[in-house]
Enzyme design. Structure first.
Site, mmCIF file in Angstrom:
data_model
loop_
_atom_site.group_PDB
_atom_site.id
_atom_site.type_symbol
_atom_site.label_atom_id
_atom_site.label_comp_id
_atom_site.label_asym_id
_atom_site.label_seq_id
_atom_site.Cartn_x
_atom_site.Cartn_y
_atom_site.Cartn_z
ATOM 1 N N ALA A 66 0.737 -0.914 -0.130
ATOM 2 C CA ALA A 66 -0.003 0.069 0.145
ATOM 3 C C ALA A 66 1.077 1.114 -0.074
ATOM 4 O O ALA A 66 2.265 1.201 0.373
ATOM 5 C CB ALA A 66 -0.696 -0.139 1.090
ATOM 6 N N GLY A 111 0.377 -5.106 0.747
ATOM 7 C CA GLY A 111 -0.634 -5.055 -0.015
ATOM 8 C C GLY A 111 -0.400 -5.998 -1.298
ATOM 9 O O GLY A 111 -1.514 -6.396 -1.890
ATOM 10 N N GLU A 114 -0.728 -9.397 -0.438
ATOM 11 C CA GLU A 114 -2.094 -9.694 -0.299
ATOM 12 C C GLU A 114 -3.081 -9.793 -1.624
ATOM 13 O O GLU A 114 -3.796 -10.711 -1.706
ATOM 14 C CB GLU A 114 -2.747 -8.598 0.710
ATOM 15 C CG GLU A 114 -2.183 -8.656 2.126
ATOM 16 C CD GLU A 114 -2.532 -7.410 3.006
ATOM 17 O OE1 GLU A 114 -2.306 -6.180 2.369
ATOM 18 O OE2 GLU A 114 -3.282 -7.419 3.676
ATOM 19 N N GLU A 134 4.353 -5.004 7.155
ATOM 20 C CA GLU A 134 3.717 -3.875 7.896
ATOM 21 C C GLU A 134 4.101 -3.715 9.255
ATOM 22 O O GLU A 134 3.899 -2.635 9.712
ATOM 23 C CB GLU A 134 2.200 -4.187 7.819
ATOM 24 C CG GLU A 134 1.513 -4.244 6.282
ATOM 25 C CD GLU A 134 1.449 -5.406 5.527
ATOM 26 O OE1 GLU A 134 2.175 -6.242 5.975
ATOM 27 O OE2 GLU A 134 0.852 -5.413 4.725
HETATM 28 N N1 COA Z 1 4.574 3.132 -0.691
HETATM 29 C C1 COA Z 1 4.924 4.156 -1.123
HETATM 30 N N2 COA Z 1 6.087 4.278 -1.933
HETATM 31 C C2 COA Z 1 6.854 3.264 -2.235
HETATM 32 C C3 COA Z 1 6.454 2.169 -1.516
HETATM 33 C C4 COA Z 1 5.361 1.994 -0.890
HETATM 34 N N3 COA Z 1 4.802 1.007 -0.227
HETATM 35 N N4 COA Z 1 7.416 1.274 -1.978
HETATM 36 C C5 COA Z 1 8.266 1.892 -2.531
HETATM 37 N N5 COA Z 1 7.799 3.289 -2.800
HETATM 38 C C6 COA Z 1 8.843 4.212 -3.514
HETATM 39 C C7 COA Z 1 9.824 4.696 -2.924
HETATM 40 O O1 COA Z 1 9.562 5.675 -1.890
HETATM 41 C C8 COA Z 1 10.722 5.307 -4.063
HETATM 42 O O2 COA Z 1 10.105 6.630 -4.132
HETATM 43 P P1 COA Z 1 11.103 7.785 -4.729
HETATM 44 O O3 COA Z 1 11.990 7.495 -5.640
HETATM 45 O O4 COA Z 1 10.105 8.801 -5.046
HETATM 46 O O5 COA Z 1 11.816 8.348 -3.460
HETATM 47 C C9 COA Z 1 10.356 4.589 -5.162
HETATM 48 O O6 COA Z 1 9.187 3.697 -4.744
HETATM 49 C C10 COA Z 1 11.343 3.266 -5.382
HETATM 50 O O7 COA Z 1 11.753 2.619 -4.205
HETATM 51 P P2 COA Z 1 13.089 2.503 -3.386
HETATM 52 O O8 COA Z 1 12.761 2.133 -1.856
HETATM 53 O O9 COA Z 1 13.948 3.612 -3.658
HETATM 54 O O10 COA Z 1 13.541 1.188 -3.904
HETATM 55 P P3 COA Z 1 14.653 0.108 -3.419
HETATM 56 O O11 COA Z 1 15.034 -0.822 -4.444
HETATM 57 O O12 COA Z 1 15.766 0.957 -2.592
HETATM 58 O O13 COA Z 1 13.710 -0.687 -2.262
HETATM 59 C C11 COA Z 1 12.003 -1.898 -1.550
HETATM 60 C C12 COA Z 1 12.734 -1.567 -2.999
HETATM 61 C C13 COA Z 1 10.731 -2.805 -2.168
HETATM 62 C C14 COA Z 1 12.866 -2.734 -0.571
HETATM 63 C C15 COA Z 1 11.359 -0.650 -0.679
HETATM 64 O O14 COA Z 1 10.940 0.292 -1.645
HETATM 65 C C16 COA Z 1 10.536 -1.024 0.348
HETATM 66 O O15 COA Z 1 10.769 -1.343 1.312
HETATM 67 N N6 COA Z 1 9.257 -0.381 0.084
HETATM 68 C C17 COA Z 1 8.336 -0.563 1.092
HETATM 69 C C18 COA Z 1 7.722 -2.072 1.460
HETATM 70 C C19 COA Z 1 6.562 -2.105 2.337
HETATM 71 O O16 COA Z 1 6.774 -1.696 3.678
HETATM 72 N N7 COA Z 1 5.303 -2.508 2.025
HETATM 73 C C20 COA Z 1 4.309 -2.544 2.838
HETATM 74 C C21 COA Z 1 3.623 -1.398 2.994
HETATM 75 S S1 COA Z 1 2.058 -1.621 4.009
#
Ligand code: COA
Length: 260
Positions: A66, A111, A114, A134
């Protein structure tokens, strides 16, 4: 219909729905979730569509969760309403009366995991990673994850993902029964399309009843589930597809199913 965050296209009788926010790793904001629900319902209502595949745009993520930006300052009642709205959309996926596959092309977190769980089958590329992180945000899954994950992979494995916030790769996901098959990234689209088309061997009427029997039955004691099965078996006996399928077998010809 054109959407801002979702691409829709057909490949033979298979509807491809692509979550399209690659710059944000296809994170699900509210507008996107609503569009997804609309696109899935439209696929369900389109008699030309036999199966649906949901995937993510780009080569990095299926859906990275999400949209965390939408959690900032969220009041408890709004958070609950958000969860209920997302659950309703994912239930539209789970309850669709035609097969829905997830083609998981990278991160399927929160999400995203999910959404993959709500689909009926999952094909993953070797780059896929699944997790419910989460808890690391001080939250729990809100789109059905605590329920569907435990039902699919069992309590211990579900709690491992929930309580560590960690991820499993495609190989482990296959061993856990979280995915149906794993393929090289370049083969994901064709593998998902092939599996979707293979479901065309079954009468659409019977496929809908199978989906119904499994979905309803998993929440019931075995004896009640078998009552549901028998009722749906009876319904099949009233269908044109059953008459056509049995006649085609006896006449040694391929069946021509209508889904009625
Ligand atoms: N919500 C909002 N933005 C998100 C996102 C999320 N769940 N997951 C990734 N993004 C965005 C990042 O903020 C970034 O945006 P920006 O370039 O404007 O700063 C872009 O997507 C790329 O993500 P980034 O974190 O730079 O990539 P990465 O390869 O370093 O890491 C992940 C990848 C998936 C490990 C990392 O993005 C992450 O941990 N995301 C969240 C996962 C999460 O907690 N999901 C559950 C949410 S309830």
């Amino acid at each position: 219909m054109a959407y801002a965050n979702v691409l829709v296209g057909d490949e033979n009788a298979v509807r491809w729905i692509t979550i399209n926010r690659p710059a944000k790793l296809n994170a699900l904001n509210r507008a996107l979730v609503a569009e997804l629900g609309d696109a899935v319902a439209a696929a369900g209502a389109d008699s030309g569509v036999r199966a649906v595949v949901i995937t993510g745009a780009g080569d990095k993520a299926f859906v990275a969760g999400a949209d965390i930006g939408e959690f900032v300052g969220l009041a408890p009642a709004d958070a609950q309403a958000m969860a209920r709205a997302g659950q309703a959309v994912f239930e539209t996926v789970a309850a669709l009366s035609k097969p829905v596959l997830a083609a998981v092309n990278g991160f399927a977190l929160g999400g995203g995991c999910e959404l993959a769980l709500a689909c009926h089958m999952r094909v993953a590329s070797t780059t896929a990673r699944f997790g419910q992180p989460e808890g690391k945000l001080g939250l729990i899954p809100g789109y059905g994850g605590t329920q569907r994950l435990a039902r699919l992979v069992g309590r211990g494995r579900a709690l491992e993902l929930l309580l560590t916030g960690g991820t499993v790769d495609a190989t482990a996901a296959l061993a856990w029964g979280l995915v149906n098959r794993v393929v090289e990234p370049g083969d994901l689209k064709s593998a998902a399309q092939r599996l979707a088309e293979e479901t065309g061997a079954v009468s659409p009427f019977a496929a809908a009843r199978c989906l119904e029997a499994v979905r309803i039955g998993l929440d019931l004691p075995l004896a009640r589930g078998q009552e549901v099965e028998a009722a749906l078996f009876g319904l099949c006996a009233a269908s044109e597809d059953m008459r056509e399928g049995t006649a085609a077998f006896l006449e040694k010809r391929p069946p021509r199913f209508t889904g009625r």
